[in-house]
Enzyme design. Structure first.
Site, mmCIF file in Angstrom:
data_model
loop_
_atom_site.group_PDB
_atom_site.id
_atom_site.type_symbol
_atom_site.label_atom_id
_atom_site.label_comp_id
_atom_site.label_asym_id
_atom_site.label_seq_id
_atom_site.Cartn_x
_atom_site.Cartn_y
_atom_site.Cartn_z
ATOM 1 N N ASP A 1 0.827 -1.201 0.000
ATOM 2 C CA ASP A 1 0.000 0.000 0.000
ATOM 3 C C ASP A 1 0.861 1.250 0.000
ATOM 4 O O ASP A 1 1.635 1.475 0.926
ATOM 5 C CB ASP A 1 -0.898 -0.002 1.246
ATOM 6 N N MET B 1 0.769 5.279 0.118
ATOM 7 C CA MET B 1 -0.120 6.393 0.498
ATOM 8 C C MET B 1 0.700 7.676 0.584
ATOM 9 O O MET B 1 1.843 7.655 1.045
ATOM 10 C CB MET B 1 -0.746 6.105 1.867
ATOM 11 N N HIS C 1 -0.508 -0.982 -4.735
ATOM 12 C CA HIS C 1 -1.772 -0.233 -4.714
ATOM 13 C C HIS C 1 -1.434 1.234 -4.446
ATOM 14 O O HIS C 1 -1.058 1.598 -3.336
ATOM 15 C CB HIS C 1 -2.656 -0.846 -3.602
ATOM 16 N N MET D 1 -2.289 4.755 -3.639
ATOM 17 C CA MET D 1 -3.303 5.678 -3.098
ATOM 18 C C MET D 1 -2.652 7.049 -3.048
ATOM 19 O O MET D 1 -2.404 7.617 -1.974
ATOM 20 C CB MET D 1 -3.735 5.206 -1.699
ATOM 21 N N MET E 1 -12.471 -1.268 -3.309
ATOM 22 C CA MET E 1 -12.193 -1.019 -1.893
ATOM 23 C C MET E 1 -13.438 -1.397 -1.099
ATOM 24 O O MET E 1 -14.554 -0.994 -1.443
ATOM 25 C CB MET E 1 -11.873 0.463 -1.644
ATOM 26 N N ASP F 1 -10.358 -5.206 -1.059
ATOM 27 C CA ASP F 1 -9.339 -4.733 -0.121
ATOM 28 C C ASP F 1 -9.993 -3.997 1.040
ATOM 29 O O ASP F 1 -10.607 -2.943 0.843
ATOM 30 C CB ASP F 1 -8.398 -3.797 -0.904
#
Ligand code: DX5
Ligand code: ZN
Length: 224
Positions: free
Chosen positions: A34, A36, A65, A67, A136, A174
């Site tokens: 992830d 971010m 992923h 974000m 999501m 997720d």
């Protein structure tokens, strides 16, 4: 085949190599990373150097992923660092078709992600381009949240659209997955199940993953 995809977000980052080795030994094939930026989502996590370090210690497929705002600025660095799959949020991509094709042109698998409140219809035209779709099931930003119940119907709707269109892309989900809701999520149509805190905050992550793989395989046998 349904895949259990551990997310390292809830792992112990001081012992990341060992944490990854545990779930790899349990037989998973993909690892979810992830990214971010503190803008698109309130939290901040890792960048390409960490992906590069992870790449050196595992043979698992790395599922990155993003974000982050303006993901197109960073896609190349993540793929150079070893990402096998890169997913971008529809909400961050005004040129989604171009961004997905850009990921593919660099040799990686391209996924598009929708937040819980974003409609499936935003993907109507681009579904044939995406290699996979990530729904999501929590609002992105943090591990350990509860799954939002309406997302179950959304998974079913996407699985319906997929079969109506004769497409075969995997549906990844997720957020908020645990041993109690896993079976109904797989039955709804989820193929790749990301799971963070349920695995890495359990006493025995390898055993937890193995149990989730068993439940998922059982659920596939009776998919509706
Ligand atoms: C949330 C992340 C998830 C997170 C899921 O924004 O995208 O990948 O790790 O964690 P759990 O499984 O704890 O909800
Ligand atoms: Zn994620």
């Amino acid at each position: 085949m349904v895949e259990i995809v551990p997310s390292i977000l809830s792992a112990d980052f001081a012992r990341l190599g060992e944490e990854i080795a545990r779930v790899e030994a349990a037989g998973v094939r993909m690892l979810h990373l992830d990214v971010m930026d503190g803008h698109f989502v309130p939290n901040m996590t890792i960048g390409p150097p960490v992906v590069e370090s992870i790449r050196r210690v595992t043979r698992l497929r790395l599922d990155v992923h993003l974000m982050i705002e303006k993901p197109e600025r960073h896609i190349e660095s993540f793929i150079a660092a070893g990402a096998d799959q890169v997913s971008v949020h529809q909400e961050t991509c005004p040129h989604l078709d171009r961004t997905l094709r850009f990921i593919q042109s660099l040799g990686a698998t391209a996924g598009v992600v929708l937040n819980p409140a974003t409609s499936l219809s935003t993907l109507d035209y681009v579904l044939p381009v995406a290699d996979f779709v990530l729904l999501m099931t929590v609002n992105p930003g943090f591990g350990g949240q509860e799954l939002i119940p309406y997302c179950l119907g959304k998974i079913r709707d996407l699985a319906d659209r997929r079969s109506r269109l004769g497409l075969t892309f995997p549906i990844e989900i997720d957020g908020g997955v645990n041993g109690d809701n896993l079976v109904e999520l797989v039955r709804a149509g989820a193929d790749w199940i990301v799971t963070g805190s349920s695995v890495f905050r359990s006493a025995d992550p390898a055993a937890t993953v193995a149990e989730m793989m068993r439940l998922a395989a059982q659920a596939t046998a009776v998919r509706v």
